[in-house]
Structure formats: C-alpha cells, structure tokens
Design a protein around this motif. Structure first.
Motif, short mmCIF file in Angstrom:
data_model
loop_
_atom_site.label_atom_id
_atom_site.label_comp_id
_atom_site.label_asym_id
_atom_site.label_seq_id
_atom_site.Cartn_x
_atom_site.Cartn_y
_atom_site.Cartn_z
N SER A 70 1.77 18.87 -7.21
CA SER A 70 2.29 19.22 -8.78
C SER A 70 3.87 19.39 -9.05
O SER A 70 4.89 19.33 -7.85
N SER A 71 4.21 18.39 -10.00
CA SER A 71 5.34 18.65 -10.65
C SER A 71 5.12 20.33 -11.21
O SER A 71 4.73 20.84 -11.27
N TRP A 72 6.69 20.54 -11.70
CA TRP A 72 6.92 21.20 -12.45
C TRP A 72 6.07 21.03 -14.31
O TRP A 72 6.49 20.08 -14.69
N THR A 73 5.59 21.93 -14.72
CA THR A 73 5.21 22.01 -16.15
C THR A 73 5.90 21.61 -17.49
O THR A 73 7.20 22.78 -18.13
N GLU A 74 6.86 20.26 -17.24
CA GLU A 74 8.49 20.11 -18.20
C GLU A 74 7.70 18.74 -19.53
O GLU A 74 6.49 18.41 -19.52
N GLY A 75 8.78 19.15 -20.52
CA GLY A 75 7.86 17.89 -21.99
C GLY A 75 8.41 16.89 -21.93
O GLY A 75 8.96 16.51 -21.06
N HIS A 76 7.45 15.85 -21.50
CA HIS A 76 8.05 14.97 -21.69
C HIS A 76 7.00 13.97 -23.14
O HIS A 76 6.58 14.71 -23.45
N THR A 77 7.83 12.67 -23.02
CA THR A 77 7.85 11.98 -24.35
C THR A 77 6.20 11.00 -24.40
O THR A 77 6.13 10.83 -23.29
N LEU A 78 5.37 11.19 -25.02
CA LEU A 78 3.81 10.92 -25.03
C LEU A 78 3.45 9.93 -26.44
O LEU A 78 4.20 10.55 -27.29
N ALA A 79 3.21 8.25 -25.65
CA ALA A 79 3.38 7.86 -27.78
C ALA A 79 2.33 7.21 -27.08
O ALA A 79 1.83 6.79 -26.68
N HIS A 80 2.00 6.78 -28.74
CA HIS A 80 0.60 6.48 -28.82
C HIS A 80 0.74 5.43 -30.24
O HIS A 80 0.80 5.91 -31.89
N GLY A 81 0.99 4.18 -30.58
CA GLY A 81 1.24 3.61 -31.40
C GLY A 81 3.06 4.28 -32.49
O GLY A 81 3.68 4.33 -31.45
N GLU A 82 2.47 4.63 -33.22
CA GLU A 82 3.19 5.14 -34.38
C GLU A 82 3.87 6.27 -34.05
O GLU A 82 4.59 7.30 -34.55
N THR A 83 2.28 6.93 -33.42
CA THR A 83 2.96 8.50 -33.16
C THR A 83 3.51 8.66 -31.93
O THR A 83 3.32 8.32 -30.78
N ARG A 84 4.81 9.71 -32.07
CA ARG A 84 5.30 9.82 -30.81
C ARG A 84 5.96 11.55 -30.79
O ARG A 84 6.47 11.48 -31.04
N LEU A 85 5.03 12.19 -29.91
CA LEU A 85 5.27 13.61 -29.69
C LEU A 85 5.54 14.16 -28.20
O LEU A 85 5.59 13.52 -27.25
N THR A 86 6.11 15.13 -28.10
CA THR A 86 7.05 15.91 -26.82
C THR A 86 5.89 16.83 -26.91
O THR A 86 5.15 17.73 -27.62
N GLN A 87 5.20 16.88 -25.20
CA GLN A 87 4.41 17.48 -24.60
C GLN A 87 4.69 17.95 -23.24
O GLN A 87 4.84 16.92 -22.12
#
Length: 873
Positions: free
Chosen positions: A175-192
């Motif tokens: 496993s990697s470490w739990t970190e923030g990544h950018t997720l995008a779907h359509g016009e919605t773009r959030l850091t999770q």
C-alpha cells in the motif's frame, strides 16, 4: 418470667402500645418511622422505663426474629419496605440528599465519559473481521548502536513474503500512504484521501460493499469509492461503471462502493482505493531493497501463530540486501493490528507503549473521581449517624439482626446510586458534544446495546456497594443499650474524640486526589508551553506551503516565482521535498574523513531550492548559504549543528562527504539547529541539499503587512494560471506545527476538566460536612456569642478543622505528584522542570477553595441570633 409465646405481628404491636400507654397507640398502629422514635425520646415515660423496656424486648426476641414489626413476611415486601424508608429519608433531608445524589451523579457521569472514551480506544480497529490476524510489516535498523523502528518497508518485501512464506499468509497487501489526490468526474473535481493497494485489500479490510464486489481491484484501471465520496460525485446516480480521472492523468472506472470506514480505525478517511499497478509506472527504476517508501499489511493464515510467523520472517530483508546495507542489521517483524493504536511507541527496538498509558491514566482518574463521590456519601451518612441511631436501637431491641440492618442501608445506598445514574445519563448526553470536540472523538451513548445496560447495572450495584459499605457496617454496629440510654445520645454513640477519625481520613483522601490532579494538570500545560516556547531556529510566521500536483509547476517554476513576488504580498518563494515542520526523510551511506569504519550513520535530509534558507531566516553559523548564482552548489551540503557533532568535525566547512553512489559533496556551511520534527525530541543530525528537481512543495513567505485572506486570493490566481485543473490547496506552517501539540493539549484539557470536577465533588462533600458541623454546634456557638465571641472568631473556630485536613492532604499529595510526574516527564527528551511554586500554587488554590466552601456555612452559623439557638434551654 416465662418467654412470651410468639403471636401475629398485630398482637405484638398492641402489646407494645399497651406497654407505652394508649396515647401513643395511634402512631404505633402505623409504620414505626423516625417520627415515632423522636416521640418516644421526648416522653418521660420512655426514659423512666428504658431498662425494663429493653428487658421486655429481650423476651420478645424469639418472636421478633420470625415476625418482626420491621421485617415483612416476604423478601419482596421486606425490600419494598427498605426502599420506602430510603425514599422518605431522601425527601425528609433534601439538602443532604441533593449533595449525595448530585455528587454521585457527577462522579458517575465522569466515569461514564471516561468509560466511553476508553472503550473507543480499546476497540480501535476491531471493526475489521480478521482483526486478530492482521498485522503491519515493520523493520528495525541499527544505527551507531541504537535501534530505530520504521513502519515503512521496501516495495519488494511484499512479493518476497508471498514467494518465500506464502503458506503463512492469507493476504499480503502492499500500500501507498493515505494522501490527498485529485479525483474528477465531469465538472466535479475534488481532492480526496486514498491509497494505492493490491487486490487483496478489500478482503483484508473487510469492506462492506454497497454496490459492486470486493474483487473490483482486479481490474488494473479500477477504483473503489467510499459511500461519502460516491455521494459527493454522483449523488443519487449509480456510480458503477462511471469513468473518473485520478490526478489528471489516470483514467479509472468505478467498480465498487464501500461503506465509510469508522473513525475508530487507522484507515478512517480513506475515501478511495485504487490498484497498486497504477502506481508502479510512476516509480523510479532504481528503487530497490534499500528504499523503504511504502507499507505492507498481511493477514496471517489459520492456524499459524502471529508471533511464530514474525520470528520466521526476521531475516527476510537481510537475505536480499548487499553487504553494505546488511551492516545496519535490518530485521523484519509483524506488528499486530490490535496493538497499532495503543502500543505504537518503540524505543531502541522495544515496544514501550503509547496511548495505552493515557487509557490507564484516565481509567484511574475515573475510578478516583467516582471514589470521591462515594466518600461524600460515606461521610455524610456516618456524620449524621445519630439521626438514625434511635431507629437502629429500636430495630435491634425488637429483634432485627445485623444482616437485616446492613441489607436496609445497602438498599438505601442502591436507591441513591440508581437516582444518581438516572441523573448522570442526561448529564452525559448534555456534555458529550463538547467532550467529543475536546477529545477529537465521535462518541455517543449506545442506548440499544444490551451489553451497555448490563454493564450499567453492574456499575450501579458496584457503586452502591462501594458507597454504602462503610455506612451500612458502621450504623448496623450500634449497641442498642448504649443508643437507647436517652441522656447520653452523643457521648455514647460517637465513642470519644477518635470517632471522627475515619471521616477526617476520607476527607484527606478526597483532597489528596484533587490536589494531585491539579498539580498534574499544571505540569501538563507547563510542558506543552515549554515545548511551544522552544526556539525553532527559523521563522514560520506567514509561511505557506502549497503541494505541487502537476509537472507544469516544475516546468514553469521560475515564471511562477516571479509572478508571486510581483503580487506585493510575497517576500520569498522556494521549493522543498517535504514540509520544514515535518521532515521524515532519512538517508544513510555517507562517508567523510575520520569516520569510524564500523559506524552506521543516519541523517535527516531536506532537499530545497537555494532561496529556502533566506526565506525562513535560518542562521548560518559558519561558511555560507546556498546561492542560485553558484552552479556548483548542487554538489554542496549544509549541515546543522547536530550533524557536525555527530560526524565529529572540528572544521566542517570545506570537508568532502561522499554519499554512496550519488557522488561527493562539499560542506559549504553550518546552520543553527532547526526544530523540524517533534518539539519534545532532541535535534537529529540533518543535511540540507540543493536539489530543485526532487521537490514536492512550493513554500511562500508572506510580507508582514499582508492580510492573509487577500494574500491567499492573490496566490490562488497565480497558481491557477499554471495549474488550472487542480484545486488550490495550502497549509500554514505555523498551524501545521501547532498540530504537533494536539495530543498533549487534548490530554491536558481533559485532565483539567476531570480535576475541576474532582474539586467540585470534594467541595460538595465539604459543604455538607460544614453544614452538619455548624448544625451540631449551634448551641455552642450561641453560648460563645453570649460570652462575647466575634463572628470572625467563630468563623476561625469552625474552619480550622477543615483547613487542617486540606493541609495534610497537600503534604501527602506533593510527594505523590512529584514522583508520578517526574516519571511521566522522563518520556520527553525536551522537558520542563518540576518547580516548587507549582506545588505551592496547587496547595494554596486548594486552601482558598476550601475556605470559600466552608465559609458560607460557618458565617451563616456565626450570625445566628443566640436567643434563637438557645431557646430550648
């Protein structure tokens, strides 16, 4: 005289009425209650015939044991009678009942809160089905004779475990470490926040799937979303099969949605899981066994023993590294999931505990706070014992045995405890939101849990027995002959000047605990403030850290820097690989002139651009800082003071240091030590490297005149120009550093809360005892006033005893607190001192609180008109 023949209870009552004359018959026909006893005590007939009366009741004893006036015919009726008498006593003496019930309610509420908090800590990670068989793979390395423990391991370790010890594991998951990544779907773009993990992760973590299956990660371009993340992106729409983009580069398909993991797990906040294979192409080709960058989790197969498997894999890494790496004596071991949360501290390779110390600490505090409330009940019950003495004497005289009296007083105690528990529940509900905020928890009362109510019942019974034990044994021990003599009520009952010693000892115990808690709270906050005031060696005021999420920032860094400086709100801009407040990267394999060939070294390293030192205002003690105008500085090192001492260099500037296969570097300067890790730990040897290419953060230093809100708006505009896709995210360095004190501050705040409640409970008891003492000495006070005593003299007279008890408590609490707090402070390398004034302040505070508590009752008694207090004389 022949023994009387046993008769029905009514006949016995009539005989008693006849013997005491008909004018008392009406009262005797009803229940024999305290009012009746007081009426008996007031009649001259009672006093005149006391001895003969007792003899008559002695002959009634065989009858009374079987059919006593006070012992109903069935056990249920008997206990019903006990609770009825207890209920009436509660309402007859409302002030003392309020102190007893209120004090016990507060004590039980504290015990419930601590119980909920402790259970949350104990049950951490138990959400997972295979909790007892899951472990994290960790490793020990020996550096210069000291063992360091890491929870990061090489990426090659997972496959090696499967190949060489596959039969011992059900799952091996990298496993990697739990970190923030950018997720995008359509016009919605959030850091999770999420992880790259191997396909066995959903089964290992017992994910509860809302849709899709746990096998979703078998597709190398898939993603599993938590329910809350799926809701944020898709609302009520079915997310399965939907395309998303990860970090603006990777196209993934949603193959499953799982229930959000509870807050009481180490994986809380994992909003998505995506296949490990998506991460592999981005990893450097040279990464090997010497690079411990990732995590590995395992599930031990049945019936293998976790400790046995841990011993088997001990030398796994050592068998795969070269001779140079083997010098560090790497040892691999399994750290069970059940110990992750409470036992996460390692010192010199040994698990020394962790949060478990605070669990035990608060558990002990909870027991003591509840004990303080029980002491109040004991003290007030025994102090007012002569009010129950007549009742006990008559009950014994007509045949009640001691066990029945003990049962009665325990029943009354249980009644009071039950009422206190009923009051404690809404108190807990009322304070839980604030308590959760302080403790950073999500606790609630488990109303529908049968175990909770079973434990609560046991808690009530145990508290009732604890609170009622001394009063029950004390009151039931009265000798009826001595109690019923009439003229000698107080003298014969209290047994001389030493009769009050048990109550005084209990008061001393109360304030010993309270003063110890006060001292402990002061020391905890002093230690926190001591660490906060520690010189950092740099200026973090106005320092903002922005993570780099796209290569466009690296490619256009100079243009970005120039535009930021032109905003007028920025003093300087520089890049680093990690935050200056959390330097976790370490490296070894350094060689320098005079180094002991047997020495195994380890240095904290920080890569940066040349402007960084000037930006944070560090102090160069020798040599010079990095300079963008000197190209050769990319092959130069800066050392901190701790590194110079560690390397044993007398003249470090100009020294050549070889770093394994990375080449030879020249030391160009020495900087003052910086606090870049734990504020409580000693400064570690540190090397600063001018390496702009290996960076991941843009550090921006605001001007002193800049308003943060307006400055952030300007910064966002510039960053959006070079990274229009990703959300603009930032962290203030001083706020990140302040989080390092979060755990200690929470512990200190909770400790101060519990210490305050302990003092409150102790003062409630003291208030009741002061009221009782003033009541008993009413006539004495009246006589003294008639003889000319002043109010201040009477106040001093009534307060002296209580002040003396608190002084004794302070003398006992001081060495106790010193011993335990000295041991606690030894866990911190950078720690405050136990100054004498802390103990003096705590003692003085306890004395002031005591005087304020008892003064109301003593002054009130001293102001009473002696005509009223002596009227009956």
């Amino acid at each position: 005289m022949k023994p009387l023949r046993p008769q029905p209870p009514r006949l016995a009552q009539r005989f008693l009425c006849w013997f005491l004359r008909d004018d008392l018959a009406e009262e005797v026909e009803g229940d024999l209650e305290e009012a009746f006893y007081e009426r008996l005590a007031q009649t001259s007939l009672f006093r005149a015939r006391l001895r003969y009366w007792y003899q008559v009741f002695t002959y009634l004893r065989p009858f009374a044991i079987r059919n006593s006036l006070f012992t109903p015919s069935t056990p249920s009726a008997m206990y019903q009678s006990y609770f009825k008498v207890g209920w009436r006593n509660l309402f007859r003496h409302k002030g003392y009942s309020f102190i007893n019930v209120g004090g016990l309610a507060v004590g039980m509420a504290v015990a419930l809160l601590i119980g909920l908090w402790s259970w949350d800590e104990w049950s951490f990670n138990q959400h997972f089905t295979h909790y007892d068989r899951i472990a994290r793979v960790m490793q020990n390395h020996t550096f210069n004779g000291e063992i360091h423990t890491w929870n990061s391991v090489p990426m090659q370790l997972g496959p090696a475990l499967r190949e060489e010890y596959g039969s011992d594991f059900t799952h091996v998951v990298r496993s990697s470490w739990t970190e923030g990544h950018t997720l995008a779907h359509g016009e919605t773009r959030l850091t999770q926040r999420g992880n790259f993990m191997e396909p066995g992760a959903p089964d290992l973590l017992s994910l509860q799937m809302r849709s899709g299956t746990r096998n979703g990660l078998a597709d190398p371009h898939s993603i599993l979303l938590s329910a809350s993340v799926a809701q944020a992106f898709f609302g009520e729409e079915d997310p399965l099969g939907q395309l998303m983009q990860l970090d603006n580069q990777l196209d993934v398909t949603v193959t499953g949605v799982y229930e959000d993991l509870p807050a009481s797990t180490d994986f809380a906040g994992v909003g998505f899981i995506t296949p490990w294979k998506l991460l592999e192409p981005s990893l450097p080709e040279w990464i090997g066994w010497g690079n411990s960058w990732f995590q590995t989790f395992v599930q031990v197969a049945d019936p293998a023993n976790l400790q046995t498997v841990s011993a088997k894999i001990k030398n796994l890494k050592r068998n795969h590294v070269d001779a140079e790496e083997a010098r560090y004596e790497p040892e691999v071991f399994l750290h069970p999931m059940r110990r992750w949360h409470l036992y996460n501290d390692f010192k010199n390779g040994v698990n020394t505990g962790g949060m478990i110390h605070f669990v035990w600490l608060f558990g002990i505090i909870g027991v003591f706070v509840l004990l303080l409330a029980c002491i109040n009940f004991m003290n007030l019950s025994t102090a007012r014992s002569e009010r129950r003495a007549k009742e006990v004497g008559i009950r014994k005289a007509i045949g009640s045995v001691r066990s029945q009296l003990i049962a009665q007083f325990f029943s009354e105690s249980l009644l009071i405890v039950l009422l206190a528990f009923v009051l404690a529940l809404p108190l807990v509900v009322l304070v839980l939101p604030g308590f959760n905020q302080i403790a950073d928890k999500h606790l609630s009362l488990p109303w529908a849990n049968g175990y909770f109510w079973a434990l609560s019942l046991g808690f009530i019974v145990l508290t009732g027995l604890l609170a009622g034990s001394y009063p029950a044994l004390f009151l039931s021990s009265f000798n009826p002959v001595r109690v019923l003599k009439g003229a000698g009520w107080l003298g014969t009952l209290h047994g001389g000047r030493f009769a009050a010693l048990p109550r005084k000892a209990l008061v001393v115990v109360q304030f010993t605990v309270s003063v110890t808690l006060i001292i402990g709270t002061l020391i905890v906050f002093r230690q926190i403030q001591f660490a906060k005031n520690r010189p950092l060696g740099y200026d973090d005021d106005g320092l903002i850290q922005v993570p780099i999420k796209t290569d466009d920032i690296h490619q256009h860094y100079q243009a970005l820097r120039d535009e930021l400086l032109q905003t007028g709100v920025v003093d300087e801009v520089a890049k680093t690989d990690v935050s200056v407040t959390s330097t976790y990267v370490t490296n070894s394999g350094f060689t320098w002139a005079g180094k002991d060939p047997n020495m195994t070294d380890e240095f904290v390293t920080l890569r940066m651009t040349p402007e960084f030192g000037k930006m944070i205002g560090w102090q160069v003690l020798e040599g010079r800082d990095f300079s963008a105008d000197v190209p050769s500085d990319t092959a130069a090192f800066l050392l901190n003071e701790a590194a110079v001492a560690y390397m044993g260099l007398e003249h470090p500037v100009g020294e050549a240091v070889r770093w394994g296969d990375n080449g030879t570097y020249t030391v160009i300067g020495v900087v003052k030590n910086l606090v870049t890790q734990s504020p409580y730990a000693p400064i570690r040897p540190m090397i600063f490297i001018n390496n702009p290419d290996w960076t991941s953060l843009v550090n921006v230093k605001l001007t002193p005149q800049a308003r943060p809100h307006e400055a952030l708006s300007s910064l966002e505009t510039v960053f959006k120009k070079y990274d229009p896709v990703n959300p603009f995210e930032y962290q203030f360095a001083d706020e990140e550093y302040a989080k390092k004190f979060g755990n200690e501050e929470r512990i200190g705040t909770l400790a101060s809360l519990f210490a305050g409640l302990a003092i409150l409970i102790s003062c409630l008891g003291l208030f009741g005892l002061a009221a009782y003492a003033a009541e008993r000495r009413t006539k004495e006070i009246g006589i003294r006033k008639v003889l000319g005593a002043s109010v201040s003299h009477l106040w001093q007279l009534l307060s002296t005893d209580f002040v003396g008890l608190v002084l004794i408590a302070c003398l006992i609490a001081t060495p106790l607190a010193y011993y335990f707090l000295h041991e606690w402070l030894q866990g911190y390398e950078y720690r405050t001192e136990l100054s004498w004034w802390i103990f003096a302040v705590a003692g003085a505070g306890a004395l002031v609180i005591t005087l304020l508590t008892v003064s109301y009752q003593t002054i009130k008694a001293a102001l009473v008109n002696p005509v009223n207090s002596l009227r009956n004389e």
